[in-house]
Write an enzyme that holds these catalytic residues in place. Structure first.
Site, PDB file in Angstrom:
ATOM      1  N   VAL A 244       0.852  -1.182   0.000  1.00 15.72           N
ATOM      2  CA  VAL A 244       0.000   0.000   0.000  1.00 15.72           C
ATOM      3  C   VAL A 244       0.890   1.234   0.000  1.00 15.72           C
ATOM      4  O   VAL A 244       1.775   1.374   0.853  1.00 15.72           O
ATOM      5  CB  VAL A 244      -0.936   0.027   1.235  1.00 15.72           C
ATOM      6  CG1 VAL A 244      -1.701   1.348   1.305  1.00 15.72           C
ATOM      7  CG2 VAL A 244      -1.903  -1.139   1.195  1.00 15.72           C
TER       8      VAL A 244
ATOM      9  N   ALA B  25       4.604   4.136   2.829  1.00 15.98           N
ATOM     10  CA  ALA B  25       4.096   2.889   2.234  1.00 15.98           C
ATOM     11  C   ALA B  25       4.281   1.755   3.230  1.00 15.98           C
ATOM     12  O   ALA B  25       4.949   1.922   4.263  1.00 15.98           O
ATOM     13  CB  ALA B  25       4.851   2.568   0.953  1.00 15.98           C
ATOM     14  N   LYS B  26       3.690   0.650   2.962  1.00 14.46           N
ATOM     15  CA  LYS B  26       3.943  -0.560   3.755  1.00 14.46           C
ATOM     16  C   LYS B  26       3.573  -1.760   2.899  1.00 14.46           C
ATOM     17  O   LYS B  26       2.709  -1.666   2.029  1.00 14.46           O
ATOM     18  CB  LYS B  26       3.065  -0.550   5.021  1.00 14.46           C
ATOM     19  CG  LYS B  26       3.603  -1.396   6.134  1.00 14.46           C
ATOM     20  CD  LYS B  26       4.697  -0.674   6.890  1.00 14.46           C
ATOM     21  CE  LYS B  26       5.314  -1.488   7.985  1.00 14.46           C
ATOM     22  NZ  LYS B  26       6.238  -0.671   8.802  1.00 14.46           N
ATOM     23  N   GLY B  27       4.260  -2.877   3.168  1.00 12.26           N
ATOM     24  CA  GLY B  27       3.957  -4.089   2.418  1.00 12.26           C
ATOM     25  C   GLY B  27       3.840  -5.263   3.359  1.00 12.26           C
ATOM     26  O   GLY B  27       4.252  -5.187   4.524  1.00 12.26           O
TER      27      GLY B  27
END
Ligand code: NAD
Length: 424
Positions: free
Chosen positions: A68, A113-115
């Site tokens: 995201v 962001a982050k995943g």
């Protein structure tokens, strides 16, 4: 300006609610226009991928992966990749927004962001994890990029996984692209000083707050919850600056010594005991929950989220709380703590030393040059000190807690940049 609804006060929150509650309060105080609020509330991009991986027994297992990108208003987005069975899109969305505010508050030119991948790395072989990481990278080849989106380690991933990501991305590009990811092993372009960076930032922001509160570090006592990367480095560095660390704890046990715990001995013991403090003989064993309510001057929660809640906040005796962990305090507890006159250096400020040195790793990779540990430390200390002073001034000017002030600084910066850049 259209009205933004007041934030509800919640105790047991999911990370998204916790973040939104503070975001909303800070936006209201800033008088943010509803249009801009809506832009900042929603993630810019959400990617969901399906990752078929051949397991060691020959079977094919399909994992779900997410990335995201909450915002690229300040620059390329930055945020870790979590390998954990509980990973889901809502959590990743919240953590991505958190990164936007964290980068903005320390004034580094990144969005958030982050995943994540829903998997259990503890039950997977190194080969299975490598194939999963390469499959994830392959699927995100067009998302990642040193000028687009720069991942990093998070829960369940570390330098080894970042090396695989960097290699897979580089193979596809036909050249080595070190700056596509941070948290790499030093030989692959990782930065000196990264390991201790978050704990060091906790120390710098704690000392800055103590100066404002007129607490003499050489006479101050401290308790640290969590003895992993952040907690043990924070304890070690605060002790070096004169504080007496009277209590430490981890998931298994907690220890108290009125004369101060020998932190070097505790680190040695932990490292020789599979990462656990259990059985440490340099202090008296206490109940794990007691660590938060001991009569110390400074409390550092550096373990996990939601540990300071409506039920224990009233019993906290420390004058200063410095949040090494992400989200250790519920929004309900925030108000109790504020009413008691306790100062809290919030997570998005206190633990931003890690992302700051990640930024330095990216800068060094792009320069094709390596900085000494002294240079890294000096520059990150400066960034942390400036960020603290900026947040402190906002808190004083608006008469709000440091947490709301930190969100206000971050939101204001992103909102102003958005207005200059403009939308469609
Ligand atoms: P880690 O896994 O190295 O250490 C976590 C420590 O907390 C361990 O000692 C564990 O036993 C302990 N712990 C876990 N649950 C606990 C509980 N309920 N009570 C007491 N102790 C408990 O993790 P870390 O990298 O040190 O991260 C700690 C926190 O800091 C997390 O919230 C993380 O998101 C945050 N953080 C870490 C970094 C970083 O650079 N490592 C950066 C920013 C924020």
């Amino acid at each position: 300006m259209a009205y933004i609804e007041p934030a509800p006060l919640l105790d047991k929150e999911n990370p998204f609610e916790a973040m939104m509650s503070r975001f909303r309060t800070a936006s209201q105080i800033l008088g943010l226009e509803e249009e801009v609020y809506n832009v900042l509330k929603n993630p810019a991009k959400q990617v969901i991928v399906s990752l078929p991986v051949t397991m060691d027994d020959g079977s094919i297992k399909v994992f779900e992966g997410y990335r995201v990108i909450h915002s690229t208003i300040l620059g390329p987005s930055k945020g870790g990749i979590r390998f954990d069975p509980h990973v889901n899109l809502d959590e990743v969305k919240a953590l991505a927004a958190w990164m936007t505010w964290k980068c903005a508050v320390v004034d580094i030119p990144y969005g958030g962001a982050k995943g994540g991948v829903a998997c259990n790395p503890r039950e997977m072989s190194a080969g299975e994890i490598e194939r999963l990481m390469r499959a994830y990278t392959q699927s995100m080849q067009d998302v990642f990029g040193p000028d687009q989106d720069i991942p990093a380690p998070d829960m369940g991933t570390g330098p080894r996984e970042m090396a695989w990501l960097m290699d897979q991305y580089s193979r596809n590009k036909g050249m080595t692209v070190a700056a596509v990811v941070t948290g790499k092993p030093i030989v692959l372009g990782g930065s000196l000083g990264r390991t201790e960076a978050t704990g060091r930032g906790v120390m710098v922001s704690a000392l800055a707050a103590m100066e404002k509160l007129k607490i003499n570090p050489y006479k101050a006592t401290c308790a640290v919850q969590g003895f992993g990367n952040v907690g043990s480095w924070a304890a070690r560095l605060l002790h070096e600056r004169g504080l007496k660390i009277q209590a430490i704890s981890d998931l298994a046990s907690a220890y108290y010594n009125e004369d101060g715990v020998d932190i070097e001995a505790a680190v040695k013991y932990r490292d020789s005991n599979k990462g656990s403090l259990d059985g440490f003989s340099g202090a008296e064993k206490i109940n794990g929950s007691e660590i938060l309510t001991l009569p110390v001057d400074v409390l550092v929660p550096a373990a996990t989220e939601d540990v300071i809640t409506g039920s224990n906040a009233g019993n906290i005796k420390a004058q200063l709380i410095v949040e090494g962990a992400n989200g250790p305090t519920s929004s309900k507890a925030d108000n109790i703590i504020f009413d008691k006159g306790i100062t809290v250096v919030p997570d998005i400020l206190a633990n931003a030393g890690g992302v700051t040195v990640s930024y330095f790793e990216w800068v060094q990779n792009r320069l094709g040059y390596k900085w000494t540990a002294e240079r890294v430390n000096r520059r990150s200390d400066r960034i942390m000190k400036d960020a603290f002073n900026n947040v402190f001034k906002t808190a004083t000017d608006y008469k709000v807690p440091l947490r709301i002030a930190a969100y206000m600084v971050a939101i204001d910066k992103v909102a102003k940049t958005y207005k200059f850049r403009g939308g469609y």
